[in-house]
Scaffold this motif. Structure first.
Motif, PDB file in Angstrom:
ATOM      1  N   GLU A   1       0.833  -1.216   0.000  1.00  0.00           N
ATOM      2  CA  GLU A   1       0.000   0.000   0.000  1.00  0.00           C
ATOM      3  C   GLU A   1       0.861   1.256   0.000  1.00  0.00           C
ATOM      4  OE1 GLU A   1      -2.526  -0.136   3.418  1.00  0.00           O
ATOM      5  OE2 GLU A   1      -3.643  -1.882   2.700  1.00  0.00           O
ATOM      6  N   LEU A   2       1.988   1.197   0.703  1.00  0.00           N
ATOM      7  CA  LEU A   2       2.889   2.349   0.795  1.00  0.00           C
ATOM      8  C   LEU A   2       3.790   2.487  -0.425  1.00  0.00           C
ATOM      9  CD1 LEU A   2       3.910   1.958   4.540  1.00  0.00           C
ATOM     10  CD2 LEU A   2       2.432   3.727   3.566  1.00  0.00           C
ATOM     11  N   GLY A   3       3.729   1.506  -1.324  1.00  0.00           N
ATOM     12  CA  GLY A   3       4.564   1.545  -2.518  1.00  0.00           C
ATOM     13  C   GLY A   3       5.997   1.122  -2.278  1.00  0.00           C
ATOM     14  N   GLU A   4       6.235   0.420  -1.176  1.00  0.00           N
ATOM     15  CA  GLU A   4       7.592  -0.024  -0.878  1.00  0.00           C
ATOM     16  C   GLU A   4       7.961  -1.217  -1.749  1.00  0.00           C
ATOM     17  OE1 GLU A   4       7.747   1.306   3.811  1.00  0.00           O
ATOM     18  OE2 GLU A   4       7.854  -0.813   3.313  1.00  0.00           O
ATOM     19  N   VAL A   5       9.170  -1.198  -2.280  1.00  0.00           N
ATOM     20  CA  VAL A   5       9.668  -2.310  -3.084  1.00  0.00           C
ATOM     21  C   VAL A   5      10.263  -3.373  -2.172  1.00  0.00           C
ATOM     22  CG1 VAL A   5      11.315  -2.977  -4.873  1.00  0.00           C
ATOM     23  CG2 VAL A   5      10.110  -0.807  -5.043  1.00  0.00           C
ATOM     24  N   VAL A   6      10.886  -2.931  -1.089  1.00  0.00           N
ATOM     25  CA  VAL A   6      11.465  -3.825  -0.096  1.00  0.00           C
ATOM     26  C   VAL A   6      10.704  -3.617   1.206  1.00  0.00           C
ATOM     27  CG1 VAL A   6      13.523  -4.352   1.273  1.00  0.00           C
ATOM     28  CG2 VAL A   6      13.742  -3.757  -1.150  1.00  0.00           C
ATOM     29  N   CYS A   7      10.247  -4.698   1.781  1.00  0.00           N
ATOM     30  CA  CYS A   7       9.536  -4.628   3.050  1.00  0.00           C
ATOM     31  C   CYS A   7      10.485  -5.075   4.149  1.00  0.00           C
ATOM     32  CB  CYS A   7       8.302  -5.526   3.007  1.00  0.00           C
ATOM     33  SG  CYS A   7       7.373  -5.534   4.544  1.00  0.00           S
ATOM     34  N   ALA A   8      10.819  -4.166   5.035  1.00  0.00           N
ATOM     35  CA  ALA A   8      11.682  -4.475   6.177  1.00  0.00           C
ATOM     36  C   ALA A   8      10.946  -4.009   7.426  1.00  0.00           C
ATOM     37  CB  ALA A   8      13.033  -3.785   6.029  1.00  0.00           C
ATOM     38  N   PRO A   9      10.061  -4.842   7.949  1.00  0.00           N
ATOM     39  CA  PRO A   9       9.158  -4.414   9.017  1.00  0.00           C
ATOM     40  C   PRO A   9       9.820  -3.980  10.315  1.00  0.00           C
ATOM     41  CG  PRO A   9       8.843  -6.744   8.516  1.00  0.00           C
ATOM     42  CD  PRO A   9       9.826  -6.211   7.543  1.00  0.00           C
TER      43      PRO A   9
ATOM     44  N   VAL B   1      12.598  -2.047  10.380  1.00  0.00           N
ATOM     45  CA  VAL B   1      13.355  -0.817  10.133  1.00  0.00           C
ATOM     46  C   VAL B   1      12.401   0.363  10.210  1.00  0.00           C
ATOM     47  CG1 VAL B   1      14.774   0.447   8.474  1.00  0.00           C
ATOM     48  CG2 VAL B   1      15.018  -2.022   8.687  1.00  0.00           C
ATOM     49  N   GLU B   2      12.573   1.193  11.218  1.00  0.00           N
ATOM     50  CA  GLU B   2      11.671   2.326  11.432  1.00  0.00           C
ATOM     51  C   GLU B   2      11.860   3.430  10.398  1.00  0.00           C
ATOM     52  OE1 GLU B   2       8.542   4.102  12.865  1.00  0.00           O
ATOM     53  OE2 GLU B   2       9.258   2.293  13.853  1.00  0.00           O
ATOM     54  N   ASP B   3      13.100   3.722  10.049  1.00  0.00           N
ATOM     55  CA  ASP B   3      13.407   4.831   9.144  1.00  0.00           C
ATOM     56  C   ASP B   3      13.407   4.351   7.691  1.00  0.00           C
ATOM     57  OD1 ASP B   3      14.425   6.986   7.722  1.00  0.00           O
ATOM     58  OD2 ASP B   3      16.183   7.251   9.005  1.00  0.00           O
ATOM     59  N   ALA B   4      12.313   4.618   6.973  1.00  0.00           N
ATOM     60  CA  ALA B   4      12.199   4.188   5.578  1.00  0.00           C
ATOM     61  C   ALA B   4      13.271   4.839   4.710  1.00  0.00           C
ATOM     62  CB  ALA B   4      10.810   4.511   5.038  1.00  0.00           C
ATOM     63  N   GLY B   5      13.807   5.969   5.134  1.00  0.00           N
ATOM     64  CA  GLY B   5      14.876   6.631   4.404  1.00  0.00           C
ATOM     65  C   GLY B   5      16.113   5.756   4.298  1.00  0.00           C
ATOM     66  N   LEU B   6      16.361   4.936   5.308  1.00  0.00           N
ATOM     67  CA  LEU B   6      17.495   4.012   5.272  1.00  0.00           C
ATOM     68  C   LEU B   6      17.319   2.985   4.159  1.00  0.00           C
ATOM     69  CD1 LEU B   6      18.026   3.358   9.087  1.00  0.00           C
ATOM     70  CD2 LEU B   6      19.406   4.800   7.578  1.00  0.00           C
ATOM     71  N   LEU B   7      16.084   2.525   3.975  1.00  0.00           N
ATOM     72  CA  LEU B   7      15.812   1.561   2.906  1.00  0.00           C
ATOM     73  C   LEU B   7      15.994   2.206   1.540  1.00  0.00           C
ATOM     74  CD1 LEU B   7      12.648  -0.217   4.327  1.00  0.00           C
ATOM     75  CD2 LEU B   7      15.020  -0.998   4.382  1.00  0.00           C
ATOM     76  N   ARG B   8      15.533   3.451   1.413  1.00  0.00           N
ATOM     77  CA  ARG B   8      15.721   4.164   0.147  1.00  0.00           C
ATOM     78  C   ARG B   8      17.211   4.350  -0.144  1.00  0.00           C
ATOM     79  NH1 ARG B   8      11.108   6.609   1.921  1.00  0.00           N
ATOM     80  NH2 ARG B   8      12.181   8.309   2.969  1.00  0.00           N
ATOM     81  N   SER B   9      17.967   4.714   0.882  1.00  0.00           N
ATOM     82  CA  SER B   9      19.416   4.900   0.707  1.00  0.00           C
ATOM     83  C   SER B   9      20.088   3.607   0.276  1.00  0.00           C
ATOM     84  CB  SER B   9      20.056   5.391   2.006  1.00  0.00           C
ATOM     85  OG  SER B   9      19.579   6.672   2.322  1.00  0.00           O
ATOM     86  N   ALA B  10      19.688   2.500   0.883  1.00  0.00           N
ATOM     87  CA  ALA B  10      20.271   1.204   0.517  1.00  0.00           C
ATOM     88  C   ALA B  10      19.923   0.850  -0.922  1.00  0.00           C
ATOM     89  CB  ALA B  10      19.776   0.119   1.470  1.00  0.00           C
TER      90      ALA B  10
END
Length: 78
Positions: free
Chosen positions: A34-42, A44-53
Motif C-alpha cells: 500500500e505504501l509503494g515499498e519495493v522492499v519490506c523491512a518491518p 526498520v523504522e526509518d524508511a529513508g534508510l531503505l531508500r538509501s540502501a
C-alpha cells in the motif's frame, strides 16, 4: 528475522538475535505494498534508510558495461 522454530530445529541458538512475530511480518507485507515499498523491512523504522540502501545498490550498476569486469578475467596462462 522471524520468530519461528525453523532455526531451533536446525540446532541454532538465535536467542541473542532480535526476531519479529510472524503476525507482525505478515501484517507488514500488504501494508508495504500500500505504501509503494519495493522492499519490506518491518523492523526498520526509518524508511529513508531503505531508500538509501536501494539507491546505493542501483548506483553500483550505473557504470555497468557489456564487457566482463577485469577482476573476473582469468590471467593468461603462461
Amino acid at each position: 528475522m522471524v520468530a519461528t522454530e525453523f532455526h531451533t530445529r536446525q540446532g541454532l541458538d538465535l536467542s541473542a538475535v532480535p526476531r519479529m512475530s510472524p503476525e507482525d511480518v505478515v501484517a507488514a507485507g500488504p501494508r508495504g505494498l500500500e505504501l509503494g515499498e519495493v522492499v519490506c523491512a518491518p523492523g526498520v523504522e526509518d524508511a529513508g534508510l531503505l531508500r538509501s540502501a536501494a539507491e546505493a545498490g542501483l548506483a553500483a550498476f550505473a557504470e555497468q558495461s557489456t564487457e566482463l569486469a577485469t577482476r573476473y578475467r582469468r590471467a593468461p596462462a603462461g
